[in-house]
Scaffold this motif. Structure first.
Motif, short mmCIF file in Angstrom:
data_model
loop_
_atom_site.label_atom_id
_atom_site.label_comp_id
_atom_site.label_asym_id
_atom_site.label_seq_id
_atom_site.Cartn_x
_atom_site.Cartn_y
_atom_site.Cartn_z
N ASN A 136 0.85 -1.18 0.00
CA ASN A 136 0.00 0.00 0.00
C ASN A 136 0.89 1.24 0.00
OD1 ASN A 136 -2.55 1.14 2.41
ND2 ASN A 136 -2.03 1.93 0.43
N LYS A 137 0.60 2.16 -0.92
CA LYS A 137 1.31 3.43 -0.97
C LYS A 137 0.26 4.52 -1.08
CE LYS A 137 4.82 6.01 -3.40
NZ LYS A 137 5.78 6.03 -4.48
N ALA A 138 0.30 5.48 -0.16
CA ALA A 138 -0.67 6.57 -0.14
C ALA A 138 0.05 7.90 -0.12
CB ALA A 138 -1.57 6.44 1.09
N VAL A 139 -0.44 8.82 -0.92
CA VAL A 139 0.09 10.19 -0.93
C VAL A 139 -0.90 11.05 -0.17
CG1 VAL A 139 0.69 12.17 -2.37
CG2 VAL A 139 1.29 9.86 -3.11
N MET A 140 -0.38 11.80 0.81
CA MET A 140 -1.20 12.71 1.60
C MET A 140 -0.92 14.13 1.12
SD MET A 140 -1.36 13.17 5.74
CE MET A 140 0.28 13.86 5.89
N SER A 141 -2.01 14.90 0.84
CA SER A 141 -1.84 16.25 0.32
C SER A 141 -2.87 17.20 0.93
CB SER A 141 -1.96 16.25 -1.21
OG SER A 141 -3.25 15.84 -1.60
N LYS A 142 -2.58 18.47 0.78
CA LYS A 142 -3.50 19.54 1.19
C LYS A 142 -3.37 20.63 0.14
CE LYS A 142 -5.70 21.96 4.66
NZ LYS A 142 -7.09 21.66 4.76
N PHE A 143 -4.51 21.09 -0.40
CA PHE A 143 -4.53 22.10 -1.48
C PHE A 143 -3.68 21.66 -2.67
CE2 PHE A 143 -4.93 24.76 2.47
CZ PHE A 143 -6.31 24.94 2.38
N GLY A 144 -3.61 20.35 -2.92
CA GLY A 144 -2.84 19.83 -4.04
C GLY A 144 -1.34 19.75 -3.80
N ILE A 145 -0.89 20.10 -2.60
CA ILE A 145 0.54 20.05 -2.27
C ILE A 145 0.80 18.79 -1.47
CG2 ILE A 145 2.41 21.19 -1.00
CD1 ILE A 145 0.84 23.84 -1.51
N THR A 146 1.75 17.98 -1.92
CA THR A 146 2.08 16.74 -1.23
C THR A 146 2.71 17.05 0.11
OG1 THR A 146 2.36 15.53 -3.29
CG2 THR A 146 3.46 14.62 -1.35
N LEU A 147 2.15 16.46 1.16
CA LEU A 147 2.68 16.62 2.52
C LEU A 147 3.58 15.45 2.91
CD1 LEU A 147 -0.62 17.74 4.28
CD2 LEU A 147 1.21 19.19 3.38
N GLY A 148 3.31 14.29 2.36
CA GLY A 148 4.09 13.11 2.68
C GLY A 148 3.46 11.87 2.09
N GLU A 149 4.06 10.73 2.41
CA GLU A 149 3.57 9.45 1.90
C GLU A 149 3.51 8.43 3.02
OE1 GLU A 149 5.84 8.08 -1.43
OE2 GLU A 149 5.27 9.79 -2.67
N VAL A 150 2.55 7.53 2.92
CA VAL A 150 2.43 6.40 3.83
C VAL A 150 2.70 5.15 3.01
CG1 VAL A 150 0.90 5.11 5.36
CG2 VAL A 150 0.73 7.61 5.25
N THR A 151 3.56 4.28 3.53
CA THR A 151 3.86 3.01 2.89
C THR A 151 3.54 1.90 3.87
OG1 THR A 151 5.67 4.08 1.68
CG2 THR A 151 5.66 1.67 1.73
N LEU A 152 2.79 0.90 3.42
CA LEU A 152 2.37 -0.21 4.27
C LEU A 152 2.59 -1.55 3.57
CD1 LEU A 152 -1.12 1.09 5.36
CD2 LEU A 152 0.49 0.15 6.97
N SER A 153 2.83 -2.56 4.38
CA SER A 153 2.84 -3.93 3.90
C SER A 153 1.86 -4.71 4.78
CB SER A 153 4.24 -4.52 4.00
OG SER A 153 4.21 -5.89 3.64
N PHE A 154 0.79 -5.21 4.16
CA PHE A 154 -0.20 -6.03 4.87
C PHE A 154 0.21 -7.49 4.77
CE2 PHE A 154 -2.69 -2.36 3.51
CZ PHE A 154 -3.41 -2.05 4.65
N HIS A 155 -0.02 -8.25 5.83
CA HIS A 155 0.22 -9.68 5.80
C HIS A 155 -1.00 -10.41 6.35
CE1 HIS A 155 1.71 -13.65 7.06
NE2 HIS A 155 2.38 -13.56 5.92
N LYS A 156 -1.50 -11.33 5.53
CA LYS A 156 -2.64 -12.17 5.93
C LYS A 156 -2.10 -13.56 6.21
CE LYS A 156 -7.20 -13.59 4.34
NZ LYS A 156 -8.01 -13.00 5.38
N PRO A 157 -2.34 -14.08 7.42
CA PRO A 157 -1.80 -15.42 7.74
C PRO A 157 -2.41 -16.52 6.88
CG PRO A 157 -3.10 -14.53 9.59
CD PRO A 157 -3.10 -13.52 8.49
#
Length: 179
Positions: free
Chosen positions: A158-179
């Motif tokens: 999972n990769k998410a871009v977080m923005s405000k007024f169209g300006i990138t504030l940062g990114e979230v990167t996740l790895s999900f694991h299902k047993p």
């Protein structure tokens, strides 16, 4: 320099430059990708995720783990997320999800402003929403453009871009694991 690259190198360089001007990806770009993402199946039962938030400069600001549990009743589901951050703080988000059919999704959570909307195709899901984010005693409404990619039956990235007024504030990167 042109003689060193030749006409083929120039054409590749121009094509690469023009690709940067292309439109952003769409879920339909991944329609043929396998394994196919079945959100109700993947987010059913317990999962674990590990992630990090990076600022605009790419510096890691926070790391976190998430314990998730999903339950479904037909097209409606609940996804409980319990976050533990590297600084010891915790957070809980409970998503109420609806499968609208044809790869379309809708979701709500207490800290989501309005409704989240999603579109899936192939192994990918694009999820967009506005989050009410608390920072230093104030609440900021920030937009998330969230992409999830099923890698195999156990792992989703999972990769998410977080923005405000169209300006990138940062990114979230996740790895999900299902047993």
């Amino acid at each position: 320099m042109l003689s060193a690259l030749g006409a083929g190198g120039l054409a590749l360089g121009l094509a690469g430059g023009l690709a940067g001007c292309a439109s952003p990806p769409a879920p339909s770009d991944y329609a043929a990708e396998k394994p196919a993402l079945d959100l109700r199946s993947y987010f059913n039962g317990p999962l674990t995720a590990h992630g990090l938030f990076t600022d605009r400069a790419g510096r890691v600001v926070k790391r976190f783990t998430v314990k998730l549990v999903g339950r479904w009743d037909g097209p409606r589901g609940v996804l409980e997320e319990d976050f533990v951050y590297s600084d010891g703080t915790t957070q809980r988000r409970v998503w109420r999800l609806t499968d609208l059919g044809q790869g379309r999704w809708q979701g709500e959570a207490d800290d989501v402003v309005g409704q989240a909307t999603g579109q899936s195709a192939g192994n990918a899901l694009n999820w967009r929403y506005t989050l009410a984010l608390p920072v230093d005693g104030r609440i900021y409404h920030v937009q998330f453009d969230d992409w999830m990619y099923l890698m195999d039956e156990h792992v989703m990235l999972n990769k998410a871009v977080m923005s405000k007024f169209g300006i990138t504030l940062g990114e979230v990167t996740l790895s999900f694991h299902k047993p």
